[in-house]
Design an enzyme around this catalytic site. Structure first.
Site, PDB file in Angstrom:
ATOM      1  N   CYS A 129       0.839  -1.205   0.000  1.00 61.92           N
ATOM      2  CA  CYS A 129       0.000   0.000   0.000  1.00 61.92           C
ATOM      3  C   CYS A 129       0.872   1.254   0.000  1.00 61.92           C
ATOM      4  CB  CYS A 129      -0.933   0.037   1.213  1.00 61.92           C
ATOM      5  SG  CYS A 129      -1.955   1.532   1.206  1.00 61.92           S
ATOM      6  N   THR A 192      -1.319  -0.433  -6.566  1.00 64.23           N
ATOM      7  CA  THR A 192      -1.289   0.834  -7.315  1.00 64.23           C
ATOM      8  C   THR A 192       0.136   1.359  -7.506  1.00 64.23           C
ATOM      9  OG1 THR A 192      -1.641   1.964  -5.216  1.00 64.23           O
ATOM     10  CG2 THR A 192      -3.580   1.566  -6.579  1.00 64.23           C
TER      11      THR A 192
HETATM   12  C1  LIG Z   1      -9.893   3.312  -3.614  1.00 59.87           C
HETATM   13  C2  LIG Z   1      -8.915   2.173  -3.616  1.00 59.87           C
HETATM   14  C3  LIG Z   1      -8.617   1.516  -2.433  1.00 59.87           C
HETATM   15  C4  LIG Z   1      -7.715   0.453  -2.424  1.00 59.87           C
HETATM   16  N1  LIG Z   1      -7.463  -0.209  -1.240  1.00 59.87           N
HETATM   17  C5  LIG Z   1      -6.652  -1.295  -1.253  1.00 59.87           C
HETATM   18  C6  LIG Z   1      -6.430  -2.060  -0.061  1.00 59.87           C
HETATM   19  O1  LIG Z   1      -7.010  -1.803   1.001  1.00 59.87           O
HETATM   20  N2  LIG Z   1      -5.575  -3.116  -0.123  1.00 59.87           N
HETATM   21  C7  LIG Z   1      -4.935  -3.480  -1.290  1.00 59.87           C
HETATM   22  O2  LIG Z   1      -4.171  -4.450  -1.310  1.00 59.87           O
HETATM   23  N3  LIG Z   1      -5.153  -2.780  -2.441  1.00 59.87           N
HETATM   24  C8  LIG Z   1      -5.986  -1.720  -2.438  1.00 59.87           C
HETATM   25  N4  LIG Z   1      -6.210  -1.036  -3.603  1.00 59.87           N
HETATM   26  C9  LIG Z   1      -5.536  -1.465  -4.837  1.00 59.87           C
HETATM   27  C10 LIG Z   1      -6.442  -2.366  -5.686  1.00 59.87           C
HETATM   28  O3  LIG Z   1      -6.804  -3.535  -4.985  1.00 59.87           O
HETATM   29  C11 LIG Z   1      -5.733  -2.758  -7.000  1.00 59.87           C
HETATM   30  O4  LIG Z   1      -4.555  -3.474  -6.701  1.00 59.87           O
HETATM   31  C12 LIG Z   1      -5.370  -1.560  -7.860  1.00 59.87           C
HETATM   32  O5  LIG Z   1      -6.359  -0.563  -7.780  1.00 59.87           O
HETATM   33  C13 LIG Z   1      -5.150  -1.950  -9.326  1.00 59.87           C
HETATM   34  O6  LIG Z   1      -6.323  -2.497  -9.896  1.00 59.87           O
HETATM   35  P1  LIG Z   1      -7.392  -1.594 -10.733  1.00 59.87           P
HETATM   36  O7  LIG Z   1      -6.576  -0.768 -11.693  1.00 59.87           O
HETATM   37  O8  LIG Z   1      -8.295  -2.564 -11.408  1.00 59.87           O
HETATM   38  O9  LIG Z   1      -8.078  -0.739  -9.739  1.00 59.87           O
HETATM   39  C14 LIG Z   1      -7.102   0.037  -3.635  1.00 59.87           C
HETATM   40  C15 LIG Z   1      -7.406   0.705  -4.822  1.00 59.87           C
HETATM   41  C16 LIG Z   1      -8.309   1.760  -4.831  1.00 59.87           C
HETATM   42  C17 LIG Z   1      -8.629   2.443  -6.139  1.00 59.87           C
END
Ligand SMILES: Cc1cc2nc3c(=O)[nH]c(=O)nc-3n(C[C@H](O)[C@H](O)[C@H](O)COP(=O)(O)O)c2cc1C
Length: 312
Positions: A129, A192
């Site tokens: 994170c 991210t």
């Molecule tokens: C608002 C938000 C909150 C997130 N919270 C977490 C989290 O608590 N734990 C985690 O491992 N990843 C978290 N992520 C990352 C997502 O699980 C994912 O790895 C990342 O957004 C990439 O995928 P996507 O492009 O489809 O969103 C979060 C992403 C977003 C956008």
């Protein structure tokens, strides 16, 4: 036709899951979709005690994505076990809590407590994170700290352990290899990417934490690359995510080497997209006359030694 996939002994009925932090604890999503139709739900990053998350701005739309600086706001272990897990279990969801402690010990304690509950199918260790000052990405970008936290969390877990990798490193496969060596049952890629927004009127960073995590379609090519590189180096399953919005996006990840995929940011655009993709995948496999989805995993790679490769 078989669209189930395996993570160690855990069978996911299909490869479509929803990503941690983009589906909360399933309560909001359950108004739109039947959670039992998903391969699994990864719940919001959890700590022992509740956390309020970061102050100030928390989310901002960017071209084809979002920047977020939530800071792991969550209800804490006790409420998760007494309220959130029963809600999900009653709906037949396959639940994979995301473990996000501040310290090595907190992560191990969370793994121990959560994996003792039979309603928990597997655990995802979030060492990536970018939005917290302690723990978080430090674990995911320093191989020594990574080794320490994965070793102790592995030891404490009595169910499959998935390690969620940070993309904010120069060699993501090195972290995947280390996770495999330490007994992880799968890795997920990616969390991210570190990003930033400057408020030009204020001449200051938009987010109080200054940096934030970039997700959504904007990161997809980077995430596909990461999954491809990880798959080249490990034998444990890879869960692929980063900007998945369509059938083709999902297929790209699977062919790059993902056994399962997660929809993240796109849940915020269309909460039905993950379940729609299950149907789209089944129709596509039927049209392509592929009887088992597993034949497609890693199809974009040269044939691995000791395997028969992809056959259609
Ligand atoms: C608002 C938000 C909150 C997130 N919270 C977490 C989290 O608590 N734990 C985690 O491992 N990843 C978290 N992520 C990352 C997502 O699980 C994912 O790895 C990342 O957004 C990439 O995928 P996507 O492009 O489809 O969103 C979060 C992403 C977003 C956008």
């Amino acid at each position: 036709m078989n669209i189930s996939v395996k993570i160690k002994d855990l069978v996911l009925k299909n490869p479509l899951t929803v990503a941690s932090g983009t589906a909360g604890y399933g309560e909001e999503l359950a108004r739109f979709i039947d959670l039992a139709k998903l391969g699994a739900i990864f719940t919001k990053g959890l700590s022992l005690k509740p956390r309020p998350g970061n102050r100030g701005n928390r989310i901002l739309e960017t071209p084809s994505g979002v920047l977020n600086s939530i800071g792991l706001e969550n209800v804490g272990l006790e409420r998760f076990l007494s309220e959130k897990l029963p809600f999900l279990a009653e709906r037949g969801a396959t639940v994979i809590p995301n473990v996000a402690g501040h310290s090595v010990e907190e992560n191990a304690d969370l793994c121990r407590e959560l994996s003792a509950d039979p309603r928990v199918a597997a655990l995802e260790l979030n060492v990536s994170c970018p939005n917290v000052k302690e723990g978080g990405m430090v674990f995911g970008t320093d191989l020594d700290r990574f080794t320490e936290v994965v070793t102790k969390s592995r030891k404490a877990s009595r169910c499959p352990l998935i390690v969620k990798l940070s993309p904010n490193v120069s060699d993501i496969a090195a972290f995947a290899v280390r996770a495999e060596e330490l007994g992880a049952d799968a890795v997920s890629a990616v969390n991210t990417f570190l990003g930033m927004k400057i408020d030009v009127k204020k001449r200051r960073p938009h987010f109080e934490n200054r940096v934030a995590g970039l997700s959504g379609p904007a990161i997809r090519p980077l995430a596909v690359r990461a999954v491809y590189q990880v798959y080249e180096k490990v034998r444990i399953p890879v869960i692929g995510l980063g900007g998945i919005a369509s059938l083709d996006d999902m297929l790209e990840f699977i062919m790059a080497g993902a056994s399962a995929v997660s929809v993240g940011t796109m849940n915020m655009v269309d909460p039905g997209v993950s379940v729609d993709l299950v149907g789209a995948l089944e129709r596509w496999l039927g049209d392509e006359k592929i009887n088992d989805l597993n034949e497609l995993i890693g199809a974009a790679h040269p044939v691995r030694e000791g395997t028969t490769g992809c056959s259609t």
